[in-house]
Design a protein around this motif. Structure first.
Motif, PDB file in Angstrom:
ATOM      1  N   THR A   1       0.934  -1.122  -0.156  1.00  0.00           N
ATOM      2  CA  THR A   1       0.070   0.193   0.014  1.00  0.00           C
ATOM      3  C   THR A   1       0.880   1.523  -0.060  1.00  0.00           C
ATOM      4  O   THR A   1       0.503   2.179  -0.735  1.00  0.00           O
ATOM      5  N   SER A   2       1.944   1.280   0.872  1.00  0.00           N
ATOM      6  CA  SER A   2       2.710   2.345   0.796  1.00  0.00           C
ATOM      7  C   SER A   2       3.474   2.650  -0.354  1.00  0.00           C
ATOM      8  O   SER A   2       3.742   3.534  -0.955  1.00  0.00           O
ATOM      9  N   LEU A   3       3.970   1.518  -1.031  1.00  0.00           N
ATOM     10  CA  LEU A   3       4.580   1.592  -2.019  1.00  0.00           C
ATOM     11  C   LEU A   3       3.815   2.223  -3.309  1.00  0.00           C
ATOM     12  O   LEU A   3       4.204   3.051  -3.954  1.00  0.00           O
ATOM     13  N   LEU A   4       2.417   1.792  -3.273  1.00  0.00           N
ATOM     14  CA  LEU A   4       1.695   2.504  -4.537  1.00  0.00           C
ATOM     15  C   LEU A   4       1.461   3.960  -4.269  1.00  0.00           C
ATOM     16  O   LEU A   4       1.341   4.821  -5.088  1.00  0.00           O
ATOM     17  N   ASN A   5       1.330   4.294  -2.674  1.00  0.00           N
ATOM     18  CA  ASN A   5       1.327   5.531  -2.672  1.00  0.00           C
ATOM     19  C   ASN A   5       2.502   6.210  -2.994  1.00  0.00           C
ATOM     20  O   ASN A   5       2.371   7.562  -3.332  1.00  0.00           O
ATOM     21  N   ASP A   6       3.529   5.822  -2.687  1.00  0.00           N
ATOM     22  CA  ASP A   6       4.960   6.451  -3.370  1.00  0.00           C
ATOM     23  C   ASP A   6       4.758   6.906  -4.810  1.00  0.00           C
ATOM     24  O   ASP A   6       5.271   7.858  -5.374  1.00  0.00           O
ATOM     25  N   ILE A   7       4.124   5.716  -5.681  1.00  0.00           N
ATOM     26  CA  ILE A   7       4.063   5.859  -7.266  1.00  0.00           C
ATOM     27  C   ILE A   7       3.110   6.940  -7.359  1.00  0.00           C
ATOM     28  O   ILE A   7       3.334   7.517  -8.275  1.00  0.00           O
ATOM     29  N   VAL A   8       2.140   6.840  -6.710  1.00  0.00           N
ATOM     30  CA  VAL A   8       1.148   7.843  -6.888  1.00  0.00           C
ATOM     31  C   VAL A   8       1.614   9.377  -6.749  1.00  0.00           C
ATOM     32  O   VAL A   8       1.372  10.438  -7.376  1.00  0.00           O
ATOM     33  N   THR A   9       2.379   9.560  -5.655  1.00  0.00           N
ATOM     34  CA  THR A   9       3.093  10.754  -5.282  1.00  0.00           C
ATOM     35  C   THR A   9       4.117  11.263  -6.469  1.00  0.00           C
ATOM     36  O   THR A   9       4.033  12.493  -6.909  1.00  0.00           O
ATOM     37  N   ALA A  10       4.712  10.425  -7.024  1.00  0.00           N
ATOM     38  CA  ALA A  10       5.726  10.673  -8.244  1.00  0.00           C
ATOM     39  C   ALA A  10       4.877  11.229  -9.299  1.00  0.00           C
ATOM     40  O   ALA A  10       5.113  12.133 -10.136  1.00  0.00           O
ATOM     41  N   CYS A  11       3.884  10.451  -9.669  1.00  0.00           N
ATOM     42  CA  CYS A  11       2.946  11.052 -10.770  1.00  0.00           C
ATOM     43  C   CYS A  11       2.367  12.214 -10.632  1.00  0.00           C
ATOM     44  O   CYS A  11       2.164  12.895 -11.731  1.00  0.00           O
ATOM     45  N   LYS A  12       1.879  12.801  -9.317  1.00  0.00           N
ATOM     46  CA  LYS A  12       1.612  13.894  -9.410  1.00  0.00           C
ATOM     47  C   LYS A  12       2.582  15.081  -9.667  1.00  0.00           C
ATOM     48  O   LYS A  12       2.302  15.910 -10.154  1.00  0.00           O
ATOM     49  N   VAL A  13       3.994  14.690  -9.307  1.00  0.00           N
ATOM     50  CA  VAL A  13       5.070  15.800  -9.321  1.00  0.00           C
ATOM     51  C   VAL A  13       5.203  15.547 -10.958  1.00  0.00           C
ATOM     52  O   VAL A  13       5.259  16.813 -11.448  1.00  0.00           O
ATOM     53  N   ILE A  14       5.196  14.705 -11.637  1.00  0.00           N
ATOM     54  CA  ILE A  14       5.496  14.534 -13.363  1.00  0.00           C
ATOM     55  C   ILE A  14       4.323  15.330 -13.643  1.00  0.00           C
ATOM     56  O   ILE A  14       4.437  16.202 -14.650  1.00  0.00           O
ATOM     57  N   SER A  15       2.962  15.036 -13.174  1.00  0.00           N
ATOM     58  CA  SER A  15       1.749  15.715 -13.897  1.00  0.00           C
ATOM     59  C   SER A  15       2.040  17.102 -13.745  1.00  0.00           C
ATOM     60  O   SER A  15       1.649  17.930 -14.719  1.00  0.00           O
ATOM     61  N   ASN A  16       2.536  17.777 -12.599  1.00  0.00           N
ATOM     62  CA  ASN A  16       2.716  19.296 -12.344  1.00  0.00           C
ATOM     63  C   ASN A  16       3.506  19.867 -13.385  1.00  0.00           C
ATOM     64  O   ASN A  16       3.433  20.833 -14.123  1.00  0.00           O
ATOM     65  N   MET A  17       4.991  19.114 -13.621  1.00  0.00           N
ATOM     66  CA  MET A  17       5.766  19.480 -14.465  1.00  0.00           C
ATOM     67  C   MET A  17       5.407  19.598 -16.169  1.00  0.00           C
ATOM     68  O   MET A  17       5.680  20.210 -16.821  1.00  0.00           O
ATOM     69  N   VAL A  18       4.759  18.355 -16.397  1.00  0.00           N
ATOM     70  CA  VAL A  18       4.196  18.372 -17.722  1.00  0.00           C
ATOM     71  C   VAL A  18       3.183  19.510 -17.980  1.00  0.00           C
ATOM     72  O   VAL A  18       3.197  19.942 -19.027  1.00  0.00           O
ATOM     73  N   ASN A  19       2.304  19.735 -17.055  1.00  0.00           N
ATOM     74  CA  ASN A  19       1.492  20.609 -17.184  1.00  0.00           C
ATOM     75  C   ASN A  19       1.856  22.155 -17.262  1.00  0.00           C
ATOM     76  O   ASN A  19       1.506  23.026 -18.149  1.00  0.00           O
ATOM     77  N   LYS A  20       3.068  22.423 -16.617  1.00  0.00           N
ATOM     78  CA  LYS A  20       3.782  23.608 -16.786  1.00  0.00           C
ATOM     79  C   LYS A  20       4.639  23.971 -18.219  1.00  0.00           C
ATOM     80  O   LYS A  20       4.770  24.998 -18.457  1.00  0.00           O
ATOM     81  N   GLY A  21       5.202  22.624 -18.453  1.00  0.00           N
ATOM     82  CA  GLY A  21       5.931  22.505 -19.567  1.00  0.00           C
ATOM     83  C   GLY A  21       6.961  23.845 -19.805  1.00  0.00           C
ATOM     84  O   GLY A  21       7.894  23.899 -19.272  1.00  0.00           O
ATOM     85  N   GLU A  22       6.912  24.584 -20.877  1.00  0.00           N
ATOM     86  CA  GLU A  22       8.028  25.660 -21.276  1.00  0.00           C
ATOM     87  C   GLU A  22       7.787  26.584 -20.175  1.00  0.00           C
ATOM     88  O   GLU A  22       9.048  27.517 -19.959  1.00  0.00           O
ATOM     89  N   LEU A  23       7.052  26.688 -19.461  1.00  0.00           N
ATOM     90  CA  LEU A  23       6.832  27.825 -18.156  1.00  0.00           C
ATOM     91  C   LEU A  23       7.930  27.550 -17.285  1.00  0.00           C
ATOM     92  O   LEU A  23       8.576  28.563 -16.509  1.00  0.00           O
ATOM     93  N   ILE A  24       8.351  26.309 -17.134  1.00  0.00           N
ATOM     94  CA  ILE A  24       9.616  25.962 -16.274  1.00  0.00           C
ATOM     95  C   ILE A  24      10.877  25.473 -16.876  1.00  0.00           C
ATOM     96  O   ILE A  24      11.901  24.965 -16.516  1.00  0.00           O
TER      97      ILE A  24
END
Length: 336
Positions: free
Chosen positions: A26-49
């Motif tokens: 359960t904790s491993l899946l939650n860590d994967i979920v966290t990583a995907c949230k971070v990546i989602s934020n980066m992809v959404n910002k794109g060239e802004l960052i």
């Protein structure tokens, strides 16, 4: 306030059904979920960052890496190395396995992932995603080598993907069906929005890179020709063709409305000595697990993908997956 089931709540409730569960998974899946949230934020910002464009390097497959390939790979490693659930990780972007650093405890699971599938699409703002697969580490897990990862897809404990599109979604299977969660940006939580996802058995859509048509084997040519012949042809129906060049986006469309996705072996690949285009460990196996759990089918054309015994960390295979009636037809043409 939301009144839906969060992905954390869903995972914990599933854990309670398993006698003797320790919470590691359960904790491993939650860590994967966290990583995907971070990546989602980066992809959404794109060239802004400043994360778009080429990194000027190649991965182990000889493909030009995007900046986001390298950044997202690091996000996944750092999000999952410290908690003590993993013994090692393997990524499409790294030559060898990633051993858990000595300062952290080691766990009983192995994680394989493609940190940003379809990354060539980021510069043109088309949907991309993350694919992951969890295996148990066999035997002693103090210092595993790459052979520990060479397990057929039938041994997967869980698999799934995150889709970074108009909304960010996480689709997950632990071997008990497929469920989809949508990220609520206001509260930072994935909410269950697509319970018990199933693939329609029949379809009128197919996805394939038609620019390789002249290299296809006869069974694939036969299938596509029949689809293109439309209502006047042997199938008696009109078909639509789709191609996004992002496996996550292709599979997600199939999960929602049916279809067949094909990246078959062809004469060009044979001449190069590769067994296919897509990677068994990072793409084909996890997506096959998801598709089969949703009632679909996945094959190389000659063999069930999840029964392929890996012989290399970066092994490639042909992939034909989706609605079972269509995949069975293509497999039947291969048998003919």
């Amino acid at each position: 306030m939301h009144n839906g089931t969060t992905i954390t709540q869903f995972i914990i409730e599933e854990q309670r059904k398993i006698e003797g569960a320790t919470g590691d998974f359960t904790s491993l899946l939650n860590d994967i979920v966290t990583a995907c949230k971070v990546i989602s934020n980066m992809v959404n910002k794109g060239e802004l960052i400043g994360v778009l464009g080429s990194a000027g390097s190649e991965n182990v497959q000889g493909e030009t890496q995007k900046k986001l390939d390298i950044i997202t790979n690091e996000v996944f490693l750092k999000s999952n190395e410290w908690a003590g659930h993993l013994s090692a990780m393997a990524s499409e972007e790294m030559d060898d396995i990633y051993e858990i650093p000595n300062q952290y405890p080691r766990g009983k699971y192995l994680l394989t992932f493609d940190p940003l599938d379809g990354s060539s699409n980021t510069d043109v703002n088309v949907s991309v995603g993350t694919i992951f697969s969890i295996l148990r580490c066999p035997g002693e897990r103090v210092c595993p080598n790459k052979d520990a990862f060479l397990q057929p897809g039938t041994q997967q404990v869980a698999a799934g993907y995150a889709l970074y599109g108009p909304s960010t979604m996480m689709v997950l299977t632990t071997g008990n069906g497929v469920n989809g969660f949508t990220l609520d940006q206001d509260i930072g939580e994935f909410i269950l929005t697509h319970p018990n996802m199933t693939i329609p058995q029949s379809t009128r859509e197919f996805a394939i890179n038609a620019s390789n048509m002249r290299f296809w084997e006869q069974p694939v040519k036969r299938y596509v020709d029949e689809c293109l012949a439309g209502a006047e042809g042997p199938r008696g129906e009109d078909f639509n063709m789709r191609w996004i060049a992002s496996m996550v986006a292709e599979v997600h469309r199939i999960l929602t409305r049916g279809g067949i996705f094909m990246y078959p072996i062809d004469e060009k690949m044979k001449a190069k000595g590769t067994g296919g285009k897509l990677r068994l460990m990072y793409e084909a196996n996890p997506m096959s697990f998801v598709v089969e759990q949703a009632g679909g089918m996945s094959s190389t054309g000659r063999q069930r993908i999840m029964e392929v015994q890996p012989d290399d960390l970066h092994q490639r295979v042909p992939v034909i997956l989706g609605s079972s009636e269509e995949v069975e037809r293509v497999v039947g043409y291969h048998c003919d």
